[in-house]
Write a protein that holds these residues in place. Structure first.
Motif, mmCIF file in Angstrom:
data_model
loop_
_atom_site.group_PDB
_atom_site.id
_atom_site.type_symbol
_atom_site.label_atom_id
_atom_site.label_comp_id
_atom_site.label_asym_id
_atom_site.label_seq_id
_atom_site.Cartn_x
_atom_site.Cartn_y
_atom_site.Cartn_z
ATOM 1 N N GLY A 244 -12.952 -2.212 -7.422
ATOM 2 C CA GLY A 244 -12.128 -1.477 -7.598
ATOM 3 C C GLY A 244 -12.578 -0.797 -9.309
ATOM 4 N N GLN A 245 -11.005 0.033 -9.806
ATOM 5 C CA GLN A 245 -11.265 0.530 -11.253
ATOM 6 C C GLN A 245 -11.342 -0.513 -11.838
ATOM 7 O OE1 GLN A 245 -7.223 1.995 -11.915
ATOM 8 N NE2 GLN A 245 -8.372 3.582 -13.208
ATOM 9 N N THR A 246 -10.248 -1.730 -11.656
ATOM 10 C CA THR A 246 -10.392 -2.476 -12.994
ATOM 11 C C THR A 246 -11.690 -4.063 -12.409
ATOM 12 O OG1 THR A 246 -8.291 -3.298 -12.015
ATOM 13 C CG2 THR A 246 -8.137 -1.472 -13.504
ATOM 14 N N GLY A 262 -7.169 0.314 1.035
ATOM 15 C CA GLY A 262 -8.174 1.695 0.393
ATOM 16 C C GLY A 262 -7.084 2.320 -0.256
ATOM 17 N N ALA A 263 -6.768 1.980 -2.021
ATOM 18 C CA ALA A 263 -5.723 2.561 -2.302
ATOM 19 C C ALA A 263 -6.933 3.376 -2.946
ATOM 20 C CB ALA A 263 -5.167 1.603 -3.259
ATOM 21 N N ILE A 264 -6.495 4.488 -4.270
ATOM 22 C CA ILE A 264 -7.558 4.798 -5.431
ATOM 23 C C ILE A 264 -7.804 3.809 -6.089
ATOM 24 C CG2 ILE A 264 -5.555 5.776 -6.591
ATOM 25 C CD1 ILE A 264 -7.677 7.895 -5.886
ATOM 26 N N GLN A 265 -7.689 3.411 -6.357
ATOM 27 C CA GLN A 265 -7.893 2.207 -7.097
ATOM 28 C C GLN A 265 -8.658 1.521 -6.475
ATOM 29 O OE1 GLN A 265 -4.743 2.341 -6.192
ATOM 30 N NE2 GLN A 265 -3.896 2.612 -8.932
ATOM 31 N N GLN A 266 -8.798 1.192 -5.222
ATOM 32 C CA GLN A 266 -9.956 -0.023 -4.382
ATOM 33 C C GLN A 266 -11.862 1.294 -4.185
ATOM 34 O OE1 GLN A 266 -12.518 -2.266 -1.650
ATOM 35 N NE2 GLN A 266 -11.136 -2.770 -2.714
ATOM 36 N N GLU B 38 -0.658 0.847 -20.135
ATOM 37 C CA GLU B 38 -0.272 0.216 -20.407
ATOM 38 C C GLU B 38 0.260 -1.625 -20.359
ATOM 39 O OE1 GLU B 38 2.436 1.195 -16.719
ATOM 40 O OE2 GLU B 38 2.503 2.880 -16.757
ATOM 41 N N TYR B 39 -1.060 -2.294 -20.192
ATOM 42 C CA TYR B 39 -1.124 -3.638 -20.656
ATOM 43 C C TYR B 39 -0.830 -3.915 -21.490
ATOM 44 C CZ TYR B 39 -2.183 -3.408 -15.258
ATOM 45 O OH TYR B 39 -1.748 -3.017 -13.847
ATOM 46 N N ALA B 40 -1.830 -2.579 -22.505
ATOM 47 C CA ALA B 40 -2.412 -2.939 -23.920
ATOM 48 C C ALA B 40 -0.615 -2.878 -24.922
ATOM 49 C CB ALA B 40 -2.940 -1.655 -24.182
HETATM 50 C C1 LIG Z 1 -3.387 -0.426 -12.527
HETATM 51 C C2 LIG Z 1 -4.207 -0.176 -11.559
HETATM 52 C C3 LIG Z 1 -5.342 -0.724 -11.498
HETATM 53 C C4 LIG Z 1 -6.268 -1.826 -9.599
HETATM 54 N N1 LIG Z 1 -7.196 -1.939 -9.988
HETATM 55 C C5 LIG Z 1 -7.485 -2.630 -8.404
HETATM 56 C C6 LIG Z 1 -8.905 -2.491 -8.615
HETATM 57 O O1 LIG Z 1 -10.084 -2.505 -9.549
HETATM 58 N N2 LIG Z 1 -9.599 -2.893 -7.135
HETATM 59 C C7 LIG Z 1 -8.388 -3.134 -5.806
HETATM 60 O O2 LIG Z 1 -8.444 -3.260 -4.958
HETATM 61 N N3 LIG Z 1 -7.746 -2.629 -6.224
HETATM 62 C C8 LIG Z 1 -6.534 -2.030 -7.742
HETATM 63 N N4 LIG Z 1 -5.624 -2.049 -7.260
HETATM 64 C C9 LIG Z 1 -4.293 -2.137 -6.508
HETATM 65 C C10 LIG Z 1 -4.461 -1.141 -5.517
HETATM 66 O O3 LIG Z 1 -3.943 -0.354 -6.015
HETATM 67 C C11 LIG Z 1 -3.752 -1.971 -4.253
HETATM 68 O O4 LIG Z 1 -2.997 -2.046 -4.577
HETATM 69 C C12 LIG Z 1 -4.679 -2.890 -3.909
HETATM 70 O O5 LIG Z 1 -6.196 -2.488 -3.828
HETATM 71 C C13 LIG Z 1 -4.327 -3.264 -1.857
HETATM 72 O O6 LIG Z 1 -5.179 -3.993 -1.370
HETATM 73 P P1 LIG Z 1 -5.436 -4.499 -0.192
HETATM 74 O O7 LIG Z 1 -5.066 -3.181 0.688
HETATM 75 O O8 LIG Z 1 -6.060 -5.334 0.043
HETATM 76 O O9 LIG Z 1 -3.795 -4.925 0.141
HETATM 77 P P2 LIG Z 1 -2.312 -3.774 1.287
HETATM 78 O O10 LIG Z 1 -2.608 -2.689 0.222
HETATM 79 O O11 LIG Z 1 -1.525 -4.808 1.126
HETATM 80 O O12 LIG Z 1 -3.129 -3.914 2.850
HETATM 81 C C14 LIG Z 1 -3.767 -4.592 3.321
HETATM 82 C C15 LIG Z 1 -3.966 -4.115 4.322
HETATM 83 O O13 LIG Z 1 -5.034 -5.017 4.797
HETATM 84 C C16 LIG Z 1 -4.552 -4.449 6.913
HETATM 85 N N5 LIG Z 1 -4.477 -5.539 7.482
HETATM 86 C C17 LIG Z 1 -3.402 -6.527 6.889
HETATM 87 N N6 LIG Z 1 -3.684 -7.145 8.008
HETATM 88 C C18 LIG Z 1 -4.432 -7.008 9.173
HETATM 89 C C19 LIG Z 1 -5.513 -7.702 9.973
HETATM 90 N N7 LIG Z 1 -5.014 -8.651 11.020
HETATM 91 N N8 LIG Z 1 -6.051 -7.188 10.176
HETATM 92 C C20 LIG Z 1 -6.636 -5.936 10.014
HETATM 93 N N9 LIG Z 1 -6.131 -5.776 9.000
HETATM 94 C C21 LIG Z 1 -5.207 -6.036 8.395
HETATM 95 C C22 LIG Z 1 -3.501 -3.855 6.214
HETATM 96 O O14 LIG Z 1 -3.310 -2.872 7.898
HETATM 97 C C23 LIG Z 1 -3.561 -3.128 5.286
HETATM 98 O O15 LIG Z 1 -3.982 -1.571 5.360
HETATM 99 C C24 LIG Z 1 -5.063 -1.808 -9.098
HETATM 100 C C25 LIG Z 1 -3.579 -0.935 -9.016
HETATM 101 C C26 LIG Z 1 -3.326 -0.927 -10.527
HETATM 102 C C27 LIG Z 1 -1.794 0.075 -11.130
#
Ligand SMILES: Cc1cc2nc3c(=O)[nH]c(=O)nc-3n(C[C@H](O)[C@H](O)[C@H](O)COP(=O)(O)OP(=O)(O)OC[C@H]3O[C@@H](n4cnc5c(N)ncnc54)[C@H](O)[C@@H]3O)c2cc1C
Lengths: 315, 263
Positions: A244-246, A262-266, B38-40
């Protein structure tokens, strides 16, 4: 014909695929010289010859690895000046980009990162804004410094091998550099490297602490393992796996997203993948907007079944 | 301690982002303080607070370079707790690439007198090149510590950790130094009501290129060492086939992979 300098850092016993890609691109642009840091093993020397390298330069100092970036940049700049290079190519790793950055200032040269292709006239192609635009860019300076993203050039030995000469470049003194006082080697997973893997299986918060099914599917496919930030922050898997982004930007042939919203950063790190598959139990997850094949289902059912089926078909 | 934090006003990644106008630069209508900065800022505030804060003479100066609206990044930094703001703005800066940006920022940092630390985010969320911190260090002749995931300062030295692909490193450098920090280093605070009120009384200094002694020909489109010759929007990805698991989705997934020749 352009004079191209390729920087290769600590190749060890054999060259990485990304280094072969740099050498192949360099040869397509002109006459190539390698600026090497670290040992020159027989195997690596033979590969340089096979890839048509004209000459190999080595630094006068042996301690470049003890410092962050600045002395390596000073070395590569001196090598570029010695050879009269018009183009300097480096890999697109974080360190490669930083060496490029400082090198650019030392050589008064424009720097272009994340390059995927270079035209004979030096025009570089890259994607920007998280893959939403393809751009062509060019340095307006006599020298260009380009960092090449892995997996965009097919490694190809030269039609005729060369017998490169080796020379030494005096490394200029650097006023101030951070010193590396300790280095902890990470354990190698045995899986392909995430940034240049052909297939990536990535898990998110939906894996609920158990990356077993992701790893099992990855191994069945010969894939690298990736993760969302939620999964790495939770400590389920090392931070190196973050896409992702970071984290890392990947563009494999196939990206399987499991339990990731699938957040924008991912998305920023994976949406240039050729084919995207998503498994998520929430039909509203934004990852389905970009998936070529989406499965609304539970990762703990779908991944093990797919892994078992692949093993069965592969016999 | 006197710490300068570089803060950038960038297009909000939550919205579709576009290139347009002269030289294919990013459209900056919907812009915010870059999240990665913001982290900086948080790292700087923590270092200052651990030394008795502004009462003990610690300064955290938020410096932004950009058009009039970029002052919003400085304002947000003041709300979070920066003690002063500086906004470098000049029409001639438009279109600056990393080299030109680092030239202007280096001049602005020198203009602020002797500083102990310059802290930046790991990358801007628009250009995403990570070039500026290293180029700034090169131009200022300072040690650079990039991608720090921890940061400690003791006397005149700093210690940081950084994660590379195959290893984790501990690095040390004498001050002054340029440090870029990752999103692993801390949890940035939100501006609270007190902070928002206090920010209104803090001063923001506006600097032009003439103030910092930079020739307009060295920056902007004119002074940049790279140029974008063409930009083409990629067709957005569209959704493909979506199925609901009926007990055989794993098999269907393998069928799909086989059909795509991905097995
Ligand atoms: C400055 C900044 C930088 C960031 N950089 C990154 C980055 O580089 N990479 C990154 O990934 N994120 C990054 N993020 C975080 C990003 O915004 C999201 O918070 C993060 O990607 C969320 O991860 P996730 O999709 O695993 O979790 P969630 O958003 O919690 O999603 C989990 C998903 O799993 C599904 N799920 C749950 N249980 C099951 C199951 N048993 N079977 C099937 N599906 C299930 C849910 O439906 C949900 O859609 C950053 C955020 C910020 C603020």
């Amino acid at each position: 014909m352009a004079k191209v300098l390729v920087f290769i850092d600590n190749p060890g016993a054999s060259l990485k695929k990304s280094s072969l890609e740099l050498l192949t691109l360099a040869r397509s642009l002109g006459e190539s010289t390698v600026a090497l840091n670290g040992e020159l093993s027989d195997g690596v020397a033979a590969t340089f010859a096979e890839y048509g390298v004209g000459s190999i330069l080595r630094p006068s100092a042996q301690d470049l690895d003890d410092f962050l970036v600045a002395p390596k940049a000073a070395y590569v700049a001196a090598a570029a000046e010695t050879t009269g290079a018009n183009i300097v190519l480096l890999d697109n790793s974080p360190e490669g980009k930083e060496i490029a950055a400082r090198l650019g200032i030392r050589l008064n040269a424009g720097v272009i990162t994340d390059v995927v292709a270079v035209d004979p006239d030096g025009t570089a192609h890259k994607a920007v804004l998280a893959g939403s635009y393809n751009t062509a860019c060019k340095a307006t300076t006599p020298v260009s410094v380009l960092t090449l993203k892995a997996n965009n050039v097919t490694p190809d030995p030269a039609p005729a091998a060369t017998s490169p000469e080796t020379g030494t470049v005096e490394v200029p003194a650097v006023a101030a550099a951070a010193r590396i006082t300790a280095r902890e080697q990470k354990v190698a997973s045995g899986r392909p490297d995430l940034t240049d893997a052909r297939i990536v299986v990535a898990g998110g918060r939906g894996m609920d602490g158990d990356f077993g099914p992701v790893e099992e599917l990855a191994d069945a496919l010969g894939a690298a393992v990736g993760a969302s930030r939620a999964a790495t922050d939770a400590g389920w898997i090392s931070h190196d796996a973050q896409v992702g982004q970071t984290g890392k930007t990947v563009s494999p042939q196939l990206y399987i997203s499991a339990g990731i919203s699938g957040a924008i950063q991912q998305k920023a790190g994976m949406q240039t993948s050729k084919v995207i598959v998503a498994v998520n139990k929430d039909a509203e997850s934004p990852v389905f907007e970009i998936a070529d094949f989406g499965i609304i289902g539970d990762v703990f059912d779908v991944l093990p079944q797919a892994a078992a089926e692949i093993k069965k078909r592969k016999g | 301690m006197k710490i300068v934090v570089l803060v950038k006003h960038v297009p909000d990644a939550q919205f579709d982002r576009h290139l347009n106008g002269e030289g294919n630069t990013a459209d900056r209508d919907e812009s915010i303080l870059s999240e990665l900065d913001e982290y900086a800022l948080e790292a700087a505030l923590q270092l200052a607070e651990a030394r008795g804060g502004s009462k003990a003479g610690n300064q955290v100066i938020a410096l932004s370079m950009g058009p009039a609206r970029a002052v919003n990044a400085v304002k947000k930094s003041l709300q979070m707790g920066a003690t002063e703001g500086v906004h470098l703005t000049d029409d001639a800066l438009a279109g600056s690439d990393a080299a030109a940006t680092s030239l202007a920022l280096a001049a602005a940092v020198r203009h602020l007198g002797s500083v102990d630390l310059v802290i930046t985010g790991m990358a801007s969320t628009d250009g995403e090149t990570s070039l500026v911190p290293a180029q700034l260090a090169e131009r200022l002749g300072l040690p650079q510590v990039t991608f720090a995931s921890t940061l400690e300062v003791d006397g005149g030295r700093l210690t940081a950790r950084r994660d590379a692909d195959t290893s984790s490193e501990t690095v040390e450098a004498p001050l002054p130094a340029v440090v870029s920090v990752t999103d692993q280093i801390n949890e940035p605070r939100y501006p609270n009501f007190k902070g928002i009120i206090a920010a209104k009384r803090k001063s923001i200094t506006t600097l032009s290129l003439a103030d910092i002694g930079v020739d307009p020909a060295q920056v902007g489109f004119a002074g940049s060492w790279t140029t974008v010759t063409s930009a083409e929007q990629r067709p957005p990805r569209t959704a493909g086939t979506i199925i609901t698991d009926e007990g055989d989705a794993g098999i269907k997934l393998v069928d799909f992979l086989a059909a795509q020749k991905l097995l």
